[in-house]
Structures are given as C-alpha cells and as structure tokens.
Design an enzyme around this catalytic site. Structure first.
Site, PDB file in Angstrom:
ATOM      1  N   LYS A  11       0.823  -1.211   0.000  1.00  0.00           N
ATOM      2  CA  LYS A  11       0.000   0.000   0.000  1.00  0.00           C
ATOM      3  C   LYS A  11       0.861   1.267   0.000  1.00  0.00           C
ATOM      4  O   LYS A  11       2.066   1.224   0.317  1.00  0.00           O
ATOM      5  CB  LYS A  11      -0.936  -0.036   1.219  1.00  0.00           C
ATOM      6  CG  LYS A  11      -1.968  -1.164   1.154  1.00  0.00           C
ATOM      7  CD  LYS A  11      -2.959  -1.088   2.318  1.00  0.00           C
ATOM      8  CE  LYS A  11      -3.982  -2.196   2.244  1.00  0.00           C
ATOM      9  NZ  LYS A  11      -4.995  -2.080   3.332  1.00  0.00           N
ATOM     10  N   TYR A  51     -12.308  -1.424  -3.878  1.00  0.00           N
ATOM     11  CA  TYR A  51     -12.839  -1.684  -2.530  1.00  0.00           C
ATOM     12  C   TYR A  51     -14.365  -1.548  -2.482  1.00  0.00           C
ATOM     13  O   TYR A  51     -14.924  -1.297  -1.413  1.00  0.00           O
ATOM     14  CB  TYR A  51     -12.190  -0.736  -1.519  1.00  0.00           C
ATOM     15  CG  TYR A  51     -10.851  -1.228  -0.978  1.00  0.00           C
ATOM     16  CD1 TYR A  51     -10.744  -2.441  -0.289  1.00  0.00           C
ATOM     17  CD2 TYR A  51      -9.689  -0.465  -1.110  1.00  0.00           C
ATOM     18  CE1 TYR A  51      -9.526  -2.891   0.222  1.00  0.00           C
ATOM     19  CE2 TYR A  51      -8.456  -0.905  -0.589  1.00  0.00           C
ATOM     20  CZ  TYR A  51      -8.396  -2.122   0.076  1.00  0.00           C
ATOM     21  OH  TYR A  51      -7.196  -2.560   0.592  1.00  0.00           O
ATOM     22  N   ASN A 114      -2.040   0.198   6.838  1.00  0.00           N
ATOM     23  CA  ASN A 114      -1.557  -1.098   7.324  1.00  0.00           C
ATOM     24  C   ASN A 114      -0.704  -1.868   6.315  1.00  0.00           C
ATOM     25  O   ASN A 114      -0.657  -3.095   6.332  1.00  0.00           O
ATOM     26  CB  ASN A 114      -2.721  -1.933   7.864  1.00  0.00           C
ATOM     27  CG  ASN A 114      -3.742  -2.255   6.810  1.00  0.00           C
ATOM     28  OD1 ASN A 114      -3.614  -1.844   5.665  1.00  0.00           O
ATOM     29  ND2 ASN A 114      -4.759  -3.007   7.179  1.00  0.00           N
ATOM     30  N   HIS A 117      -2.211  -5.331   1.394  1.00  0.00           N
ATOM     31  CA  HIS A 117      -3.518  -5.944   1.144  1.00  0.00           C
ATOM     32  C   HIS A 117      -3.313  -7.374   0.668  1.00  0.00           C
ATOM     33  O   HIS A 117      -2.359  -7.658  -0.059  1.00  0.00           O
ATOM     34  CB  HIS A 117      -4.268  -5.169   0.050  1.00  0.00           C
ATOM     35  CG  HIS A 117      -5.409  -5.950  -0.540  1.00  0.00           C
ATOM     36  ND1 HIS A 117      -6.652  -5.997   0.052  1.00  0.00           N
ATOM     37  CD2 HIS A 117      -5.468  -6.763  -1.615  1.00  0.00           C
ATOM     38  CE1 HIS A 117      -7.428  -6.802  -0.669  1.00  0.00           C
ATOM     39  NE2 HIS A 117      -6.733  -7.273  -1.683  1.00  0.00           N
ATOM     40  N   GLU A 128      -9.985  -9.583  -7.972  1.00  0.00           N
ATOM     41  CA  GLU A 128      -8.907  -8.599  -7.777  1.00  0.00           C
ATOM     42  C   GLU A 128      -7.790  -8.779  -8.814  1.00  0.00           C
ATOM     43  O   GLU A 128      -7.211  -7.796  -9.288  1.00  0.00           O
ATOM     44  CB  GLU A 128      -8.372  -8.711  -6.348  1.00  0.00           C
ATOM     45  CG  GLU A 128      -9.420  -8.259  -5.336  1.00  0.00           C
ATOM     46  CD  GLU A 128      -9.002  -8.436  -3.878  1.00  0.00           C
ATOM     47  OE1 GLU A 128      -7.898  -8.946  -3.614  1.00  0.00           O
ATOM     48  OE2 GLU A 128      -9.805  -8.055  -3.012  1.00  0.00           O
TER      49      GLU A 128
HETATM   50  P1  ATP Z   1      -7.214  -5.853   3.051  1.00  0.00           P
HETATM   51  O1  ATP Z   1      -8.577  -6.089   2.413  1.00  0.00           O
HETATM   52  O2  ATP Z   1      -6.632  -4.494   2.692  1.00  0.00           O
HETATM   53  O3  ATP Z   1      -6.275  -6.979   2.790  1.00  0.00           O
HETATM   54  P2  ATP Z   1      -8.235  -6.796   5.553  1.00  0.00           P
HETATM   55  O4  ATP Z   1      -8.900  -7.845   4.729  1.00  0.00           O
HETATM   56  O5  ATP Z   1      -7.341  -7.230   6.653  1.00  0.00           O
HETATM   57  O6  ATP Z   1      -7.393  -5.821   4.629  1.00  0.00           O
HETATM   58  P3  ATP Z   1     -10.724  -5.377   5.532  1.00  0.00           P
HETATM   59  O7  ATP Z   1     -11.749  -5.545   6.591  1.00  0.00           O
HETATM   60  O8  ATP Z   1     -10.958  -6.013   4.216  1.00  0.00           O
HETATM   61  O9  ATP Z   1      -9.303  -5.814   6.146  1.00  0.00           O
HETATM   62  O10 ATP Z   1     -10.513  -3.818   5.345  1.00  0.00           O
HETATM   63  C1  ATP Z   1      -9.909  -3.311   4.181  1.00  0.00           C
HETATM   64  C2  ATP Z   1      -8.965  -2.217   4.562  1.00  0.00           C
HETATM   65  O11 ATP Z   1      -9.709  -1.130   5.082  1.00  0.00           O
HETATM   66  C3  ATP Z   1      -7.969  -2.545   5.702  1.00  0.00           C
HETATM   67  O12 ATP Z   1      -6.836  -3.219   5.265  1.00  0.00           O
HETATM   68  C4  ATP Z   1      -7.632  -1.167   6.215  1.00  0.00           C
HETATM   69  O13 ATP Z   1      -6.702  -0.505   5.362  1.00  0.00           O
HETATM   70  C5  ATP Z   1      -8.982  -0.481   6.108  1.00  0.00           C
HETATM   71  N1  ATP Z   1      -9.748  -0.597   7.364  1.00  0.00           N
HETATM   72  C6  ATP Z   1     -10.325  -1.714   7.856  1.00  0.00           C
HETATM   73  N2  ATP Z   1     -10.954  -1.472   9.016  1.00  0.00           N
HETATM   74  C7  ATP Z   1     -10.753  -0.157   9.272  1.00  0.00           C
HETATM   75  C8  ATP Z   1     -11.152   0.726  10.306  1.00  0.00           C
HETATM   76  N3  ATP Z   1     -11.884   0.299  11.346  1.00  0.00           N
HETATM   77  N4  ATP Z   1     -10.758   2.026  10.231  1.00  0.00           N
HETATM   78  C9  ATP Z   1     -10.033   2.466   9.194  1.00  0.00           C
HETATM   79  N5  ATP Z   1      -9.634   1.694   8.166  1.00  0.00           N
HETATM   80  C10 ATP Z   1      -9.984   0.402   8.193  1.00  0.00           C
HETATM   81 MG    MG Z   2     -10.037  -7.403   3.019  1.00  0.00          MG
END
Ligand code: ATP
Ligand code: MG
Length: 139
Positions: A11, A51, A114, A117, A128
């Site tokens: 990211k 997303y 974080n 992804h 994706e």
């Molecule tokens: P990713 O899809 O990016 O691999 P993930 O599957 O661990 O991450 P998801 O629940 O799919 O988590 O959320 C997608 C992304 O949205 C997260 O990686 C993070 O960058 C962001 N995100 C998730 N939860 C929060 C939150 N509570 N506040 C802010 N950003 C969030």
């Molecule tokens: Mg995710």
C-alpha cells in the site's frame, strides 16, 4: 494442495516509507512466486472500484483517499495455499493485534495505514487479479 494465485498490494504508506524491498524479501523467502507485477497510482475512482465491497463502511471515504494517495505495488502471487498463507504472513488488519514477525506488525502504522492488502478468498482473488491484470490467464 494445488497451486493457488492471490493478489497483494504493497500500500502507499509502505511504498512511501521505503519498505518495498523488505516486504518482497519476506514474501519471496516464504515461497511466493511473483507471477505478475505493476506499480500503480490509483485514482480515487479506481480505489472505490477495487474496494467496492466496503462502500457502506464508515471508513470507505478515508480508505479510498489513502489508497489513491500515492504509488502502490500490485503483485499476483503464486504458491501452495497462497490465499490463506498470505493472510497469515500479513498479520491482523490492526497491527496492534498482529502476531510478531508479520508484515503488518513490522511495517503498519495503524488499522488503516496497514502496509499490505491480500485477497481473502478464491472469489475475491479472481476479481482482484482481473481488476489489475485483465488479460492474465487464471489457473
Ligand atoms: P485488506 O482487504 O486491505 O487486505 P483486511 O482484509 O485485513 O485488509 P478489511 O476488513 O478487508 O481488512 O478492510 C480493508 C482495509 O480497510 C484494511 O486493510 C484497512 O486498510 C482499512 N480498514 C479496515 N478497518 C478499518 C477501520 N476500522 N478504520 C479504518 N480503516 C480500516
Ligand atoms: Mg479485506
């Protein structure tokens, strides 16, 4: 166990902080093959498309602004059990809850910024990979 493909994005926060090499090293050492790669600078619209599954979440606006804030490195990864294994190597979404040694524990700043992804299931991996590599032949 058959060879699977998954999609990862290093990211914008991790690219800007100079962690690309370290993250690729972790993935390569774990047996992932880099089947395809692209450096992208997502527009807001593209980040919203990627997303779309999160469009009703409270963090959608902030997340898509972040994901379109600078260059990101997208890769198709290939390995046995790639989807589940990538999620393990990444660690929990919130780095405060991520296990020691995981990419997010090492390089993520917070739950949004974080670092990485990873696709979360076969269907999302197919969507994706097609999103970023429309011509690629799927297994
Ligand atoms: P990713 O899809 O990016 O691999 P993930 O599957 O661990 O991450 P998801 O629940 O799919 O988590 O959320 C997608 C992304 O949205 C997260 O990686 C993070 O960058 C962001 N995100 C998730 N939860 C929060 C939150 N509570 N506040 C802010 N950003 C969030
Ligand atoms: Mg995710």
């Amino acid at each position: 166990m058959t060879i699977e493909r998954t999609l990862t994005i290093i990211k914008p926060d991790a690219v800007a902080a100079g962690h690309v090499g370290d993250i690729l090293k972790i993935l390569e050492s774990d047996g992932f093959w880099f089947a395809a790669t692209r450096l992208v600078s997502l527009t807001k619209k593209e980040a919203e498309g990627f997303y779309a599954v999160h469009r009703s979440r409270p963090f959608f606006e902030s997340l898509t602004t972040f994901m379109s804030s600078g260059p990101a490195l997208v890769l198709v990864l290939e390995r046995e059990n790639a989807i589940a294994r990538l999620r393990e190597v990444m660690g929990a979404t919130n780095p405060a809850q991520a296990a020691p040694g995981t990419i997010r524990k090492l390089f993520a700043s917070n739950i949004e910024h974080n670092a990485i992804h990873g696709s979360d299931a076969r269907e999302t991996a197919a969507f994706e990979i097609g999103f970023f590599f429309p011509g690629i032949k799927l297994l």
